[in-house]
Write a protein that holds these residues in place. Structure first.
Motif, PDB file in Angstrom:
ATOM      1  N   PHE A 107       0.855  -1.153  -0.107  1.00  0.00           N
ATOM      2  CA  PHE A 107       0.057   0.056   0.087  1.00  0.00           C
ATOM      3  C   PHE A 107       0.805   1.429  -0.179  1.00  0.00           C
ATOM      4  O   PHE A 107       0.346   2.360   0.146  1.00  0.00           O
ATOM      5  CB  PHE A 107      -0.900  -0.032   1.198  1.00  0.00           C
ATOM      6  CG  PHE A 107      -1.887  -0.932   1.087  1.00  0.00           C
ATOM      7  CD1 PHE A 107      -2.946  -1.115   0.130  1.00  0.00           C
ATOM      8  CD2 PHE A 107      -1.848  -2.273   2.297  1.00  0.00           C
ATOM      9  CE1 PHE A 107      -3.957  -2.168   0.043  1.00  0.00           C
ATOM     10  CE2 PHE A 107      -2.861  -3.313   2.062  1.00  0.00           C
ATOM     11  CZ  PHE A 107      -3.857  -3.216   1.196  1.00  0.00           C
ATOM     12  N   ALA A 108       2.302   1.196   0.170  1.00  0.00           N
ATOM     13  CA  ALA A 108       3.163   2.393  -0.013  1.00  0.00           C
ATOM     14  C   ALA A 108       4.199   2.202  -1.146  1.00  0.00           C
ATOM     15  O   ALA A 108       4.367   1.195  -1.513  1.00  0.00           O
ATOM     16  CB  ALA A 108       3.773   2.280   1.301  1.00  0.00           C
ATOM     17  N   LYS A 109       4.635   3.469  -1.429  1.00  0.00           N
ATOM     18  CA  LYS A 109       5.627   3.470  -2.611  1.00  0.00           C
ATOM     19  C   LYS A 109       6.307   4.640  -2.188  1.00  0.00           C
ATOM     20  O   LYS A 109       6.012   5.753  -1.417  1.00  0.00           O
ATOM     21  CB  LYS A 109       5.067   3.891  -3.847  1.00  0.00           C
ATOM     22  CG  LYS A 109       4.303   4.989  -3.950  1.00  0.00           C
ATOM     23  CD  LYS A 109       3.662   5.232  -5.504  1.00  0.00           C
ATOM     24  CE  LYS A 109       2.751   6.388  -5.322  1.00  0.00           C
ATOM     25  NZ  LYS A 109       2.157   6.789  -6.783  1.00  0.00           N
ATOM     26  N   THR A 110       7.828   4.756  -2.450  1.00  0.00           N
ATOM     27  CA  THR A 110       8.932   5.889  -2.332  1.00  0.00           C
ATOM     28  C   THR A 110       8.386   6.868  -3.450  1.00  0.00           C
ATOM     29  O   THR A 110       8.467   6.551  -4.644  1.00  0.00           O
ATOM     30  CB  THR A 110      10.092   5.338  -2.428  1.00  0.00           C
ATOM     31  OG1 THR A 110      10.433   4.299  -1.413  1.00  0.00           O
ATOM     32  CG2 THR A 110      11.102   6.446  -2.259  1.00  0.00           C
ATOM     33  N   VAL A 111       8.062   8.255  -2.878  1.00  0.00           N
ATOM     34  CA  VAL A 111       7.883   9.142  -3.827  1.00  0.00           C
ATOM     35  C   VAL A 111       9.060  10.334  -4.094  1.00  0.00           C
ATOM     36  O   VAL A 111       8.915  10.949  -5.058  1.00  0.00           O
ATOM     37  CB  VAL A 111       6.437   9.781  -3.320  1.00  0.00           C
ATOM     38  CG1 VAL A 111       5.442   9.013  -3.512  1.00  0.00           C
ATOM     39  CG2 VAL A 111       6.744  10.492  -1.958  1.00  0.00           C
ATOM     40  N   VAL A 123      11.011   9.262   1.323  1.00  0.00           N
ATOM     41  CA  VAL A 123       9.650   9.680   1.719  1.00  0.00           C
ATOM     42  C   VAL A 123       8.720   8.523   1.258  1.00  0.00           C
ATOM     43  O   VAL A 123       8.627   8.191   0.118  1.00  0.00           O
ATOM     44  CB  VAL A 123       9.218  11.001   1.139  1.00  0.00           C
ATOM     45  CG1 VAL A 123       7.638  11.386   1.297  1.00  0.00           C
ATOM     46  CG2 VAL A 123       9.690  12.147   1.741  1.00  0.00           C
ATOM     47  N   ARG A 124       7.960   7.775   2.098  1.00  0.00           N
ATOM     48  CA  ARG A 124       7.055   6.839   1.683  1.00  0.00           C
ATOM     49  C   ARG A 124       5.580   7.200   1.892  1.00  0.00           C
ATOM     50  O   ARG A 124       5.240   7.880   2.759  1.00  0.00           O
ATOM     51  CB  ARG A 124       7.299   5.707   2.858  1.00  0.00           C
ATOM     52  CG  ARG A 124       8.589   4.964   2.661  1.00  0.00           C
ATOM     53  CD  ARG A 124       9.096   4.090   1.495  1.00  0.00           C
ATOM     54  NE  ARG A 124       8.242   3.025   1.600  1.00  0.00           N
ATOM     55  CZ  ARG A 124       7.840   2.131   0.638  1.00  0.00           C
ATOM     56  NH1 ARG A 124       8.435   2.151  -0.544  1.00  0.00           N
ATOM     57  NH2 ARG A 124       7.056   1.038   0.735  1.00  0.00           N
ATOM     58  N   ALA A 134       8.903   9.386   6.935  1.00  0.00           N
ATOM     59  CA  ALA A 134      10.319   9.071   6.450  1.00  0.00           C
ATOM     60  C   ALA A 134      10.801   7.853   6.837  1.00  0.00           C
ATOM     61  O   ALA A 134      10.495   7.097   7.885  1.00  0.00           O
ATOM     62  CB  ALA A 134      10.954  10.405   6.846  1.00  0.00           C
ATOM     63  N   ARG A 135      11.887   7.474   5.848  1.00  0.00           N
ATOM     64  CA  ARG A 135      12.475   6.099   6.323  1.00  0.00           C
ATOM     65  C   ARG A 135      13.918   6.218   6.133  1.00  0.00           C
ATOM     66  O   ARG A 135      14.419   7.087   5.030  1.00  0.00           O
ATOM     67  CB  ARG A 135      11.796   5.015   5.294  1.00  0.00           C
ATOM     68  CG  ARG A 135      12.638   3.480   5.801  1.00  0.00           C
ATOM     69  CD  ARG A 135      12.090   2.364   4.980  1.00  0.00           C
ATOM     70  NE  ARG A 135      12.047   2.417   3.718  1.00  0.00           N
ATOM     71  CZ  ARG A 135      11.420   1.496   2.797  1.00  0.00           C
ATOM     72  NH1 ARG A 135      10.955   0.389   3.288  1.00  0.00           N
ATOM     73  NH2 ARG A 135      11.627   1.641   1.602  1.00  0.00           N
ATOM     74  N   GLN A 180       8.602  16.333   3.091  1.00  0.00           N
ATOM     75  CA  GLN A 180       9.960  16.445   2.835  1.00  0.00           C
ATOM     76  C   GLN A 180      10.557  15.638   3.928  1.00  0.00           C
ATOM     77  O   GLN A 180      10.269  15.932   5.175  1.00  0.00           O
ATOM     78  CB  GLN A 180      10.581  17.816   2.737  1.00  0.00           C
ATOM     79  CG  GLN A 180      11.926  17.884   2.534  1.00  0.00           C
ATOM     80  CD  GLN A 180      12.513  19.378   2.187  1.00  0.00           C
ATOM     81  OE1 GLN A 180      12.062  20.006   3.109  1.00  0.00           O
ATOM     82  NE2 GLN A 180      13.405  19.556   1.428  1.00  0.00           N
ATOM     83  N   ALA A 181      11.348  14.642   3.705  1.00  0.00           N
ATOM     84  CA  ALA A 181      12.186  13.788   4.813  1.00  0.00           C
ATOM     85  C   ALA A 181      13.828  14.411   4.923  1.00  0.00           C
ATOM     86  O   ALA A 181      14.268  14.528   3.627  1.00  0.00           O
ATOM     87  CB  ALA A 181      12.068  12.346   4.225  1.00  0.00           C
TER      88      ALA A 181
END
Length: 196
Positions: A107-111, A123-124, A134-135, A180-181
């Motif tokens: 259900f998530a993606k890196t943008v 940023v996920r 943020a990861r 923003q991460a």
């Protein structure tokens, strides 16, 4: 003896084996009887059809019954239908753990992402949950990462002992909000992803 009366006289039999003729009066009305039977059959058929229609409507198999039981979805609904395992959406996700709430994985993606030193900052985003976090991966103990939305409160996390990655709690990202991460490493290096 009057023979003329015996042959054609009214009410007198013509002879010993003679049969009486039909009684005078109106002719039988068979066409009227058929019309009554036909009308009865038509009325009976109509009653069966009306009964069947009423039973279908009472049983709820028609279109109207489901519409009355469940309201139509609207874009401003405060409780959207979520996939199995997903436990929050929008503002309800703010401050929550993305993995525990089912917003990560498929259900998530890196943008957006950036490399700071040896660490990867991402940023996920989960469109399903309407939230982002943020990861940081390939990090050292003590490295920190935070996510800052253009509206709302920032969330931060630090890499703990025996870990090489960490992620922040989620922030809600409604339409028009960017995130923003940013990372601060123990080496003193800092860096941020592009705002998305």
């Amino acid at each position: 003896m009057d023979l003329g009366r015996g042959r054609g006289g009214a009410g007198v039999p013509a002879g010993p084996g003679a049969r009486p003729g039909p009684a005078p009066g109106p002719a039988p009305r068979r066409p009227r009887r058929r019309a009554i039977v036909f009308a009865g059959a038509v009325v009976g058929a109509l009653l069966v059809i009306v009964g069947a229609v009423l039973l279908v409507d009472i049983g709820g198999d028609g279109e109207a019954a489901p519409a009355a039981k469940s309201p139509s979805p609207s874009p401003s609904s405060s409780s959207p239908v979520l996939p199995a395992g997903v436990k929050c959406a929008g503002d309800d996700c703010s401050g929550q753990d993305p993995e525990a709430m089912g917003c990560g994985g498929t259900f998530a993606k890196t943008v957006s992402s950036v490399t700071v030193g040896t660490a990867l900052i991402e940023v996920r985003h989960s469109p399903t949950c309407g939230a982002a976090w943020a990861r940081i991966t390939q990090a050292a103990v003590g490295d920190e990462v935070r996510i800052t939305p253009s509206e709302g409160t920032a969330e931060a996390a630090a890499v703990e002992a025996a870990a090489v990655n960490a992620y922040t709690s989620m922030v809600a990202v409604p339409a028009g909000v960017t995130t923003q991460a940013c990372a601060t490493l123990t080496t003193g290096e800092t860096g941020c992803t592009p705002a998305q």
